[in-house]
Scaffold this motif. Structure first.
Motif, PDB file in Angstrom:
ATOM      1  N   THR A  32     -49.553  -1.772  21.240  1.00  0.00           N
ATOM      2  CA  THR A  32     -50.796  -2.522  21.516  1.00  0.00           C
ATOM      3  C   THR A  32     -51.535  -2.945  20.261  1.00  0.00           C
ATOM      4  O   THR A  32     -52.655  -3.470  20.357  1.00  0.00           O
ATOM      5  CB  THR A  32     -51.784  -1.708  22.386  1.00  0.00           C
ATOM      6  N   VAL A  74     -48.892  -6.218  21.933  1.00  0.00           N
ATOM      7  CA  VAL A  74     -50.196  -6.881  21.947  1.00  0.00           C
ATOM      8  C   VAL A  74     -50.467  -7.292  20.500  1.00  0.00           C
ATOM      9  O   VAL A  74     -50.574  -6.435  19.611  1.00  0.00           O
ATOM     10  CB  VAL A  74     -51.314  -5.966  22.488  1.00  0.00           C
ATOM     11  N   LEU A 254     -54.384   4.303  23.852  1.00  0.00           N
ATOM     12  CA  LEU A 254     -53.340   3.300  23.613  1.00  0.00           C
ATOM     13  C   LEU A 254     -52.669   3.611  22.285  1.00  0.00           C
ATOM     14  O   LEU A 254     -53.284   4.193  21.389  1.00  0.00           O
ATOM     15  CB  LEU A 254     -53.976   1.905  23.538  1.00  0.00           C
ATOM     16  N   PRO A 296     -51.528   0.863  28.744  1.00  0.00           N
ATOM     17  CA  PRO A 296     -51.482  -0.535  28.277  1.00  0.00           C
ATOM     18  C   PRO A 296     -51.098  -1.517  29.378  1.00  0.00           C
ATOM     19  O   PRO A 296     -51.584  -2.656  29.386  1.00  0.00           O
ATOM     20  CB  PRO A 296     -50.419  -0.509  27.166  1.00  0.00           C
ATOM     21  N   TYR A 300     -53.326  -4.701  30.097  1.00  0.00           N
ATOM     22  CA  TYR A 300     -52.805  -6.007  29.639  1.00  0.00           C
ATOM     23  C   TYR A 300     -51.885  -6.714  30.640  1.00  0.00           C
ATOM     24  O   TYR A 300     -51.727  -7.925  30.560  1.00  0.00           O
ATOM     25  CB  TYR A 300     -52.072  -5.827  28.306  1.00  0.00           C
TER      26      TYR A 300
END
Ligand code: 0GY
Length: 306
Positions: A32, A74, A254, A296, A300
């Motif tokens: 992430t 990410v 995360l 995550p 996301y």
């Protein structure tokens, strides 16, 4: 073609040949926190940047992803690209749904531009308060951005030094979106994990239901990456801090690599060792699954089956 700028003196390049981690990431693991730098010839760096990195483009990021056994990324806009999100957006678009983006935007961004970023896979903006990286943005400007992104369901990623939290926490608490905090709020790991600085940070996280990235042991460490007695147990002085976050906020923690690791001049981490840091902070399979996959994905890729 524009003239290419030389790298900032003393800057270390990312690790070309990371070791194979001893710890196997669970299927579906998400990195992430990573960036792309350029490549400069295609995506020039911003004139207002505080450093010039080496190139670290999407192909190299995706190669690292596959090598480490990461499923998704990410990609966080790096300050060297300012508010020109094109390198990050290009990387996110190229990932075939396996990447999301965090942008840097200016307060005059239009709704149409935000919608375009959203369609590309952007899910948040980053507010950076680290003085060596950016000139401070006025809080009114950030409040304007926050108001504009909130309807999209985006969140705000906060990057700050622990010593600045007392001055910033009221402003952070006023923001209308979910908050995600980089690198555990950058604690001084020479201080006790139960000391006033980290306790204040944990209270802040609790009060605001914030998400915390258990990232960047290589930035926070004082003792360095050395493995203990030949064991792959890197960055031991940072472990108690990550462990504490997982114990208290394991449902909103995360993980990420921070590849290509901007601004490191003393040592460049072996990304394989960064993966091997994980089982020391998330010690059970359930903690690991939450940290690496469930949390995550919820933030996301909420609509994706897992
Ligand atoms: C990080 C850390 C740093 C840099 C940036 O965008 C950036 O330039 O994030 C840093 O120098 O601490 O998260 O990559």
């Amino acid at each position: 073609m524009h003239t290419l700028s030389p790298k900032t003196p003393g800057w270390l390049d990312w690790y070309r040949n990371p070791s194979t981690p001893a710890f196997r990431l669970p299927a579906g693991a998400v990195d992430t926190h990573c960036h792309v730098f350029g490549p400069q010839a295609a995506f020039p760096f911003a004139p207002e940047r505080k450093y010039t990195p080496c190139d670290g483009g999407k192909e190299e990021l995706f190669a690292l992803r596959d090598r480490l056994g990461v499923a998704r990324n990410v990609i966080v806009q790096a300050t060297c690209h300012g508010a020109d999100n094109s390198a990050m957006v290009d990387a996110v678009r190229s990932a075939g749904g396996r990447a999301r983006g965090i942008a840097t935007v200016r307060p005059d961004i239009t709704e149409a531009e935000l919608r375009e970023l959203d369609a590309a896979g952007v899910r948040g903006v980053r507010f950076n308060f680290v003085r060596r990286l950016v000139d401070a943005a006025p809080t009114e400007a950030l409040t304007t951005i926050a108001r504009k992104i909130a309807p999209l369901g985006w969140h705000i990623v906060l990057y700050f030094e622990a010593t600045d939290l007392p001055d910033l926490e009221d402003f952070f608490g006023s923001l209308p979106t979910a908050l995600v905090i980089d690198h555990m709020g950058r604690p001084d790991v020479r201080e006790p994990v139960n000391g006033p600085e980290f306790s204040r940070f944990l209270r802040f996280v609790d009060r605001n239901d914030a998400w915390v990235k258990v990232t960047c042991p290589e930035r926070l460490t004082v003792t360095g990456p050395a493995a203990l007695n030949g064991e792959r147990r890197p960055y031991t002085d940072v472990v108690p801090f990550g462990r504490r976050v997982i114990e208290e906020f394991g449902h909103r923690a995360l993980w990420g690599t921070d590849w290509p690791h901007p601004n490191l001049t003393d040592h460049m981490p072996d990304d394989g060792l960064l993966v091997d840091h994980v089982p020391h902070v998330a010690v059970t399979e359930e903690e690991q699954r939450r940290l690496l996959v469930d949390n995550p994905m919820r933030l996301y890729w909420p609509d994706e089956p897992r």
